[in-house]
Design an enzyme around this catalytic site. Structure first.
Site, PDB file in Angstrom:
ATOM      1  CB  SER A 227      -1.114  -0.337   0.873  1.00 12.46           C
ATOM      2  OG  SER A 227      -2.245   0.614   0.748  1.00 12.46           O
ATOM      3  CG  HIS A 369      -5.287  -2.227   1.341  1.00 15.74           C
ATOM      4  ND1 HIS A 369      -5.002  -2.112  -0.165  1.00 15.74           N
ATOM      5  CD2 HIS A 369      -5.018  -2.103   2.127  1.00 15.74           C
ATOM      6  CE1 HIS A 369      -4.129  -1.114   0.423  1.00 15.74           C
ATOM      7  NE2 HIS A 369      -4.607  -0.783   1.687  1.00 15.74           N
TER       8      HIS A 369
END
Ligand code: GCU
Length: 388
Positions: A227, A369
């Site tokens: 990320s 995620h």
């Protein structure tokens, strides 16, 4: 009334979702192989001498900021060593990497496990850790899939990590309180370094350290980030050619995902929530991604001819899985110049179908995620394919 609202919302969701699956951009992507002056690049030497430096400067000036490289001194102090840690499988070394400039000091703390069984120096995975420090627990009381150290060691790799807070706290009010203390002039420049630049800078200082450690194969250092850490890993790989391979997990906007798409996080959203990540100039593109002189396929291209592996997750539309794949497939142009063929099709592969035997790798994992053991398993396979 409520029923109508509900069906409207469902319709909106379906439209957004199906747009998210298309391989469209909002305007044509900047051509990797055409200079600002319109010269076509068809040889590696011209790419390296003309177009690559031009793109690097465009990214510095418009997005990530400058990467200052000068300092007065770097030194390394082992703060903890445990032989036969991890039930006898690995030796642990913790090192303080101290960088000094103009009487100011920054210390990056490194955690490193080296396989005991290694008969020669080991290839290593280095994580830019943007999550809690417990994820890289040197005592191994806490074991996290985010940094599955045992898995890397069992596969014959050393594994290392540093925490982003050592380089720049991830906070708009305090990000200046580390690396940027060494480079205060960056704070006033519209193309100055910010937090993501500082994290990438720190990864390069770990490289400086690896050079001095004979247990590490300096030519086989893979940099991993998830990320916001993945955005930093890609930027570090573009800047510092010493990294052999880059792994970017769910890196999304201003990571692997193309900006010229109407999917997930926008430049405006990222700059508003995280004003301390990218330089001031980037804010000028908040409402106009199409005016950017670069897009993220060019960031991947800067890493050529070295291998890059990116990941997405099916439920992580915020990071635009399709746009993240498009940028690696678009980067093939530059890899082809080097004779590195990857044969990626324009459409992304099916869910949970990793592309491993290719200079540019990718998978879209089912789920949210995150960076998991599934992702790391594929990183290890991809590294194994390239190092064999
Ligand atoms: C937020 C942010 C993303 C970032 C992510 C993360 O969702 O909008 O750009 O990648 O945090 O770092 O987990």
């Amino acid at each position: 009334m409520i029923k109508r609202l509900k069906s409207c919302l469902i319709l909106l969701f379906v439209i957004t979702k199906s747009y998210a699956q298309t391989i469209e951009t909002t305007s044509p992507l900047p051509d990797a192989l055409k200079t600002i002056d319109g010269i076509t690049i068809d040889k590696v030497s011209d790419w390296e001498k003309k177009r690559r430096p031009e793109i690097l400067t465009l990214f510095e000036d418009n997005i990530y900021g400058q990467m200052p490289k000068k300092f007065d001194k770097i030194s390394y102090k082992t703060t903890n060593e445990v032989a036969n840690a991890m039930n006898g499988k690995a030796n642990l070394k913790e090192v303080d990497i101290k960088v000094e400039k103009d009487k100011k000091t920054v210390t990056i703390h490194l955690i490193l496990f080296i396989p005991v069984k290694a008969t020669k120096n080991s290839p290593v995975f280095l994580l830019i850790n943007n999550r809690g420090k417990e994820n890289t627990d040197p005592t191994r009381k806490v074991k996290s899939e985010f940094w599955p150290a045992e898995m890397a060691i069992d596969s014959g790799y050393a594994i290392a990590a540093f925490h982003i807070s050592d380089a720049a706290p991830d906070n708009k009010d305090t990000y200046q309180n580390s690396v940027l203390q060494l480079y205060p002039e960056q704070l006033n420049a519209d193309n100055g370094m910010k937090a993501i630049g500082a994290w990438a800078w720190a990864a390069s200082r770990v490289m400086d350290y690896f050079k001095t450690n004979k247990d590490i194969d300096f030519n086989k250092v893979s940099l991993v980030g998830h990320s916001r850490g993945g955005k930093a890993a890609l930027w570090a790989g573009a800047q510092d050619k010493r990294f052999a391979m880059i792994f970017a997990s769910c890196s999304g906007n201003t990571g692997a995902a193309l900006a010229r798409r109407k999917v997930g996080e926008s430049i405006k959203a990222i700059n508003t929530t995280f004003p301390h990540w990218f330089n001031n100039n980037y804010k000028r593109f908040n409402d106009n991604a199409d005016a950017l002189p670069v897009d993220q396929h060019l960031l991947i291209s800067l890493i050529a001819p070295r291998p890059v592996y990116t990941t997405s997750a099916t439920e992580d539309i915020w990071a635009d899985p399709v746009g993240s794949y498009m940028s690696i497939s678009e980067a093939q142009k530059v890899y082809s110049l080097y004779g590195k063929k990857s044969g990626l099709s324009p459409n992304p592969p099916a869910v949970n179908t990793p592309i491993i035997q290719s200079i540019l790798g990718y998978h879209n994992r089912e789920g949210i995620h995150n960076m998991t053991a599934y992702d790391w398993g594929n990183f290890i396979r991809f590294a194994g394919f390239h190092y064999k």
